[in-house]
Design a protein around this motif. Sequence first.
Motif, short mmCIF file in Angstrom:
data_model
loop_
_atom_site.label_atom_id
_atom_site.label_comp_id
_atom_site.label_asym_id
_atom_site.label_seq_id
_atom_site.Cartn_x
_atom_site.Cartn_y
_atom_site.Cartn_z
N GLN A 102 18.68 36.53 46.34
CA GLN A 102 19.79 36.85 47.25
C GLN A 102 19.35 37.25 48.66
OE1 GLN A 102 20.00 38.35 43.85
NE2 GLN A 102 20.75 36.27 43.53
N LEU A 103 18.26 36.64 49.15
CA LEU A 103 17.87 36.86 50.54
C LEU A 103 18.98 36.33 51.43
CD1 LEU A 103 15.58 37.67 52.56
CD2 LEU A 103 14.86 35.27 52.49
N MET A 104 19.32 37.06 52.48
CA MET A 104 20.40 36.64 53.38
C MET A 104 20.12 35.25 53.96
SD MET A 104 21.54 40.03 55.49
CE MET A 104 22.58 39.05 56.55
N GLU A 105 21.14 34.43 53.98
CA GLU A 105 21.03 33.06 54.49
C GLU A 105 20.56 33.02 55.95
OE1 GLU A 105 24.01 29.25 55.07
OE2 GLU A 105 24.57 30.81 53.63
N THR A 106 20.92 34.04 56.71
CA THR A 106 20.54 34.13 58.12
C THR A 106 19.02 34.03 58.31
OG1 THR A 106 22.41 35.58 58.50
CG2 THR A 106 20.68 35.63 60.16
N VAL A 107 18.27 34.60 57.38
CA VAL A 107 16.81 34.60 57.46
C VAL A 107 16.28 33.16 57.46
CG1 VAL A 107 14.67 35.32 56.31
CG2 VAL A 107 16.64 36.86 56.36
N THR A 108 16.81 32.34 56.55
CA THR A 108 16.41 30.94 56.47
C THR A 108 16.89 30.16 57.68
OG1 THR A 108 16.56 31.07 54.06
CG2 THR A 108 16.49 28.86 55.01
N LYS A 109 18.14 30.37 58.05
CA LYS A 109 18.73 29.63 59.17
C LYS A 109 17.96 29.88 60.47
CE LYS A 109 23.11 30.33 59.63
NZ LYS A 109 24.51 30.54 60.02
N GLU A 110 17.65 31.15 60.76
CA GLU A 110 16.95 31.46 62.01
C GLU A 110 15.48 31.01 61.98
OE1 GLU A 110 17.60 35.42 63.54
OE2 GLU A 110 19.73 35.32 63.02
N PHE A 111 14.87 31.04 60.80
CA PHE A 111 13.50 30.53 60.69
C PHE A 111 13.50 29.03 60.98
CE2 PHE A 111 9.77 28.89 58.46
CZ PHE A 111 8.78 29.79 58.88
N LYS A 112 14.49 28.34 60.43
CA LYS A 112 14.60 26.89 60.63
C LYS A 112 14.87 26.55 62.09
CE LYS A 112 17.01 22.81 58.92
NZ LYS A 112 18.00 22.29 57.98
N GLN A 113 15.80 27.28 62.72
CA GLN A 113 16.20 26.98 64.10
C GLN A 113 15.11 27.27 65.12
OE1 GLN A 113 19.74 29.36 64.52
NE2 GLN A 113 21.08 27.71 63.86
N ASP A 114 14.55 28.47 65.06
CA ASP A 114 13.62 28.85 66.13
C ASP A 114 12.42 29.69 65.67
OD1 ASP A 114 14.87 31.26 65.63
OD2 ASP A 114 16.00 31.30 67.50
N ASN A 115 12.05 29.51 64.40
CA ASN A 115 10.87 30.18 63.83
C ASN A 115 10.98 31.70 63.82
OD1 ASN A 115 9.49 27.71 63.35
ND2 ASN A 115 8.97 27.65 65.52
N THR A 116 12.19 32.24 63.81
CA THR A 116 12.36 33.69 63.73
C THR A 116 11.88 34.17 62.37
OG1 THR A 116 14.26 33.64 65.22
CG2 THR A 116 14.03 35.59 63.83
N LEU A 117 10.95 35.10 62.38
CA LEU A 117 10.37 35.63 61.15
C LEU A 117 10.93 37.03 60.91
CD1 LEU A 117 8.28 35.25 58.85
CD2 LEU A 117 6.57 36.22 60.42
N TYR A 118 11.39 37.28 59.71
CA TYR A 118 11.94 38.57 59.32
C TYR A 118 10.99 39.32 58.41
CZ TYR A 118 16.78 37.75 60.89
OH TYR A 118 17.91 37.55 61.63
N TYR A 119 11.16 40.65 58.38
CA TYR A 119 10.52 41.44 57.34
C TYR A 119 11.57 42.34 56.71
CZ TYR A 119 10.07 45.53 60.56
OH TYR A 119 10.29 46.58 61.42
N SER A 120 11.37 42.64 55.43
CA SER A 120 12.22 43.56 54.69
C SER A 120 11.47 44.88 54.61
CB SER A 120 12.46 43.03 53.27
OG SER A 120 13.10 41.77 53.29
N GLU A 121 12.11 45.95 55.03
CA GLU A 121 11.46 47.26 55.01
C GLU A 121 12.07 48.15 53.94
OE1 GLU A 121 10.43 51.14 57.79
OE2 GLU A 121 11.34 49.38 58.72
N TYR A 122 11.19 48.71 53.10
CA TYR A 122 11.63 49.69 52.12
C TYR A 122 11.71 51.04 52.82
CZ TYR A 122 11.93 52.71 48.06
OH TYR A 122 12.35 53.65 47.15
#
Length: 147
Positions: free
Chosen positions: A25-45
């Motif tokens: 259930q990773l947010m779809e935005t993470v994939t979409k932005e990585f695809k569009q402009d290589n935006t890399l996310y991190y998940s912080e505990y």
Amino acid sequence: MEKDLKQLQKKEALKRLKILQDKFQLMETVTKEFKQDNTLYYSEYVNKSCPAILYWVSNKEEYENAVKEFEEKHNTLVYHCILNRTTFGTILTLLYVTEEQEEWKEDKEQLQEGLPLSYVVNLSDNECSEFGGVQIGGAMGGIVRLA
């Protein structure tokens, strides 16, 4: 040749992000932005109430540099990171695509099981950084490291 590999790694990274989306259930935005402009996310505990807050890696120069250095040194492409603060330091777990295409099928199978290939950067003590497998789960639209 190098550019072709990076394009193949990106396609593979998108497949892995889709697995994280569908299975954890990773947010779809993470994939979409990585695809569009290589935006890399991190998940912080943060804590049990906030186990996986999503941020852009580019928000923290230290994290961005750690990813860039790892990608250049090992010819990989990082597609998601997980940040944890532990008794032995602040660690950034990098989920990545190797240059070894013959390993990609098995890597995806392990990811499906929640056991992705990773490199753990110890931001407090780089000598303690290492390759290995980790166990992950999904929470609040992000990814948590379970072990």
